[in-house]
Design a protein around this motif. Structure first.
Motif, PDB file in Angstrom:
ATOM      1  N   PHE A 191       0.851  -1.186   0.000  1.00 28.70           N
ATOM      2  CA  PHE A 191       0.000   0.000   0.000  1.00 28.70           C
ATOM      3  C   PHE A 191       0.890   1.240   0.000  1.00 28.70           C
ATOM      4  N   ILE A 192       0.499   2.244  -0.780  1.00 24.60           N
ATOM      5  CA  ILE A 192       1.284   3.467  -0.903  1.00 24.60           C
ATOM      6  C   ILE A 192       0.414   4.661  -0.511  1.00 24.60           C
ATOM      7  N   GLU A 193       0.877   5.450   0.431  1.00 24.11           N
ATOM      8  CA  GLU A 193       0.162   6.682   0.751  1.00 24.11           C
ATOM      9  C   GLU A 193       0.125   7.567  -0.497  1.00 24.11           C
ATOM     10  N   GLN A 194      -1.046   8.147  -0.752  1.00 18.99           N
ATOM     11  CA  GLN A 194      -1.165   9.048  -1.886  1.00 18.99           C
ATOM     12  C   GLN A 194      -0.250  10.251  -1.683  1.00 18.99           C
ATOM     13  N   MET A 195       0.521  10.568  -2.708  1.00 19.31           N
ATOM     14  CA  MET A 195       1.490  11.656  -2.612  1.00 19.31           C
ATOM     15  C   MET A 195       1.044  12.856  -3.442  1.00 19.31           C
ATOM     16  N   PRO A 196       1.536  14.042  -3.122  1.00 16.15           N
ATOM     17  CA  PRO A 196       1.156  15.249  -3.871  1.00 16.15           C
ATOM     18  C   PRO A 196       1.857  15.313  -5.220  1.00 16.15           C
ATOM     19  N   LEU A 197       1.426  14.435  -6.119  1.00 20.13           N
ATOM     20  CA  LEU A 197       2.038  14.354  -7.449  1.00 20.13           C
ATOM     21  C   LEU A 197       0.982  14.260  -8.547  1.00 20.13           C
ATOM     22  N   ASP A 198      -0.265  14.614  -8.224  1.00 22.33           N
ATOM     23  CA  ASP A 198      -1.325  14.578  -9.225  1.00 22.33           C
ATOM     24  C   ASP A 198      -1.257  15.821 -10.110  1.00 22.33           C
ATOM     25  N   ALA A 199      -1.609  15.644 -11.370  1.00 23.68           N
ATOM     26  CA  ALA A 199      -1.549  16.758 -12.317  1.00 23.68           C
ATOM     27  C   ALA A 199      -2.530  17.860 -11.964  1.00 23.68           C
ATOM     28  N   GLN A 200      -3.622  17.490 -11.284  1.00 30.74           N
ATOM     29  CA  GLN A 200      -4.649  18.474 -10.945  1.00 30.74           C
ATOM     30  C   GLN A 200      -4.292  19.309  -9.718  1.00 30.74           C
ATOM     31  N   HIS A 201      -3.248  18.889  -8.980  1.00 26.81           N
ATOM     32  CA  HIS A 201      -2.855  19.536  -7.720  1.00 26.81           C
ATOM     33  C   HIS A 201      -4.025  19.573  -6.735  1.00 26.81           C
ATOM     34  N   GLY A 202      -4.750  18.456  -6.676  1.00 30.66           N
ATOM     35  CA  GLY A 202      -5.893  18.381  -5.770  1.00 30.66           C
ATOM     36  C   GLY A 202      -5.598  17.639  -4.479  1.00 30.66           C
ATOM     37  N   TRP A 203      -4.343  17.197  -4.287  1.00 31.66           N
ATOM     38  CA  TRP A 203      -3.966  16.436  -3.094  1.00 31.66           C
ATOM     39  C   TRP A 203      -4.113  17.283  -1.844  1.00 31.66           C
ATOM     40  N   SER A 204      -4.549  16.634  -0.764  1.00 25.47           N
ATOM     41  CA  SER A 204      -4.552  17.290   0.545  1.00 25.47           C
ATOM     42  C   SER A 204      -4.234  16.249   1.603  1.00 25.47           C
ATOM     43  N   ARG A 205      -3.546  16.681   2.641  1.00 25.33           N
ATOM     44  CA  ARG A 205      -3.212  15.753   3.717  1.00 25.33           C
ATOM     45  C   ARG A 205      -4.487  15.207   4.362  1.00 25.33           C
ATOM     46  N   GLU A 206      -5.508  16.036   4.493  1.00 25.05           N
ATOM     47  CA  GLU A 206      -6.751  15.609   5.128  1.00 25.05           C
ATOM     48  C   GLU A 206      -7.453  14.527   4.307  1.00 25.05           C
ATOM     49  N   GLY A 207      -7.335  14.586   2.998  1.00 24.77           N
ATOM     50  CA  GLY A 207      -8.004  13.612   2.157  1.00 24.77           C
ATOM     51  C   GLY A 207      -7.236  12.321   1.976  1.00 24.77           C
ATOM     52  N   MET A 208      -5.958  12.321   2.338  1.00 26.46           N
ATOM     53  CA  MET A 208      -5.099  11.161   2.133  1.00 26.46           C
ATOM     54  C   MET A 208      -5.365  10.084   3.172  1.00 26.46           C
ATOM     55  N   ILE A 209      -5.382   8.823   2.740  1.00 26.34           N
ATOM     56  CA  ILE A 209      -5.444   7.697   3.670  1.00 26.34           C
ATOM     57  C   ILE A 209      -4.034   7.441   4.188  1.00 26.34           C
ATOM     58  N   THR A 210      -3.849   7.549   5.497  1.00 23.71           N
ATOM     59  CA  THR A 210      -2.519   7.440   6.085  1.00 23.71           C
ATOM     60  C   THR A 210      -2.146   5.986   6.362  1.00 23.71           C
ATOM     61  N   ALA A 211      -0.869   5.778   6.645  1.00 23.07           N
ATOM     62  CA  ALA A 211      -0.401   4.442   7.007  1.00 23.07           C
ATOM     63  C   ALA A 211      -1.140   3.925   8.232  1.00 23.07           C
ATOM     64  N   ASP A 212      -1.367   4.786   9.214  1.00 23.21           N
ATOM     65  CA  ASP A 212      -2.074   4.352  10.422  1.00 23.21           C
ATOM     66  C   ASP A 212      -3.476   3.856  10.090  1.00 23.21           C
TER      67      ASP A 212
END
Length: 332
Positions: A191-212
């Motif tokens: 499993f890989i945490e989603q990283m801020p590398l999307d072309a849309q620049h829509g990534w947010s820490r709050e929206g990411m599923i964390t390792a925990d």
């Protein structure tokens, strides 16, 4: 021939080269690019097969690289892939040689890649539910990915690794299901945490599923214990599943960064060196190649490019800026 290590100012030495062969992809994963796709690199900007092989040879023979992974975009859409793999294998019989793929077309090419000298494959697969796959990739191609994984295993391209990203409200309830599916087929899931590398620049820490959160989901069904084997520079923390021998990995690039042990360097499809996945600066090797620079000069430019590597990706820093290139253009 003198070997010049790809060392940075913090004592890290890059021995793992990721080579993007194209920025093009035949899926449209929502965490990577918009539904309509992106503007692809002009063909003249992309390194040709001879240029790719020459740079890989310089990296191996002059710079101490001992592992090469071909990436994209989607490397299977590169027409010369099998030949590039074979020519890379000719450089050294001891190279660890792999590709990262979405699996489309792998059923047709797995045996040819194995015959050319490829060691193994990493295949991206975020779900085994057809509707979720269609939602995430915007393509109805799940059966093709499954067939590609089966072909890779049959061709001996193992251990076959599966990379998965969990998206909140989309497939975050499917972690245990995906692990069960991989265990039944002897695939190694990571499993890989989603990283801020999307072309849309829509990534947010709050929206990411964390390792925990990933661990919490898996703990409902499995007993995970840390694997005893040393992690070294590997990006994944590995855990024994129900006592082993099967394992599952978690790559927590955001919440548990492993920058201090990084041994990777990236070459983009248009011949730029990126000393970090999240770097905002690149070093141009294509221009040197095309003006006639010899191998020694190119190796020296590569060494200089690595010296400027930052101590970490800095995602937690308030000044962090997402790279202008998306993952599909950088290469994984």
């Amino acid at each position: 021939m003198q070997v010049l290590p790809l060392a940075d100012a913090y004592g890290r030495v890059a021995t793992d080269l990721r080579v993007s062969l194209t920025d093009r992809c035949n899926l449209r994963c929502s965490y990577c690019m918009p539904a309509e796709g992106l503007d692809w690199l002009p063909n003249d900007d992309v390194l040709d097969d001879d240029e790719v092989v020459r740079l890989v040879r310089i990296a191996v023979e002059r710079l101490g690289v001992d592992e090469v992974r071909f990436t994209g975009g989607e490397p299977l859409v590169r027409r010369g892939l099998v030949d590039i793999v074979a020519r890379t294998r000719d450089i050294s019989a001891d190279l660890e040689l792999s590709i990262t793929s979405n699996g489309l077309g792998l059923a047709r090419t797995a045996q040819a890649l194995a015959d050319a000298g490829l060691n193994r494959v990493n295949v991206s697969l975020d779900t085994v539910r057809r509707d979720t796959f269609h939602e995430m990739t915007r393509r109805d191609r799940l059966d093709d990915v499954v067939a590609g994984l089966e072909a890779a295993a049959a061709a001996g391209l193992g251990p076959v690794k599966v990379n998965a990203v969990l998206m909140r409200g989309v497939n975050d309830d499917q972690a245990a299901e995906l692990l069960r599916w991989c265990l039944e087929r002897s695939y190694e899931l990571r499993f890989i945490e989603q990283m801020p590398l999307d072309a849309q620049h829509g990534w947010s820490r709050e929206g990411m599923i964390t390792a925990d959160e990933i661990f919490a989901a898996l703990d409902q069904e499995f007993d995970l214990t840390p694997a005893e084997e040393p992690r070294g520079s590997a990006p994944a923390e590995k855990f024994l599943v129900d006592g082993g021998p099967a394992t599952v990995g978690v790559i927590a690039s955001v919440t548990r960064p492993f920058c201090g042990d990084c041994d990777r360097v990236r070459l983009t499809a248009d011949g730029q060196i990126r000393n970090c996945l999240f770097a905002r600066n690149e070093s141009d090797l294509r221009a040197a190649l095309r003006r006639g620079a010899d191998d020694e000069e190119i190796a020296r430019l590569w060494v200089i490019a690595m010296r400027g590597k930052a101590p970490g990706h800095g995602i937690d820093d308030e000044s962090f800026l997402q790279p202008t290139r998306s993952m599909s253009a950088i290469g994984g």
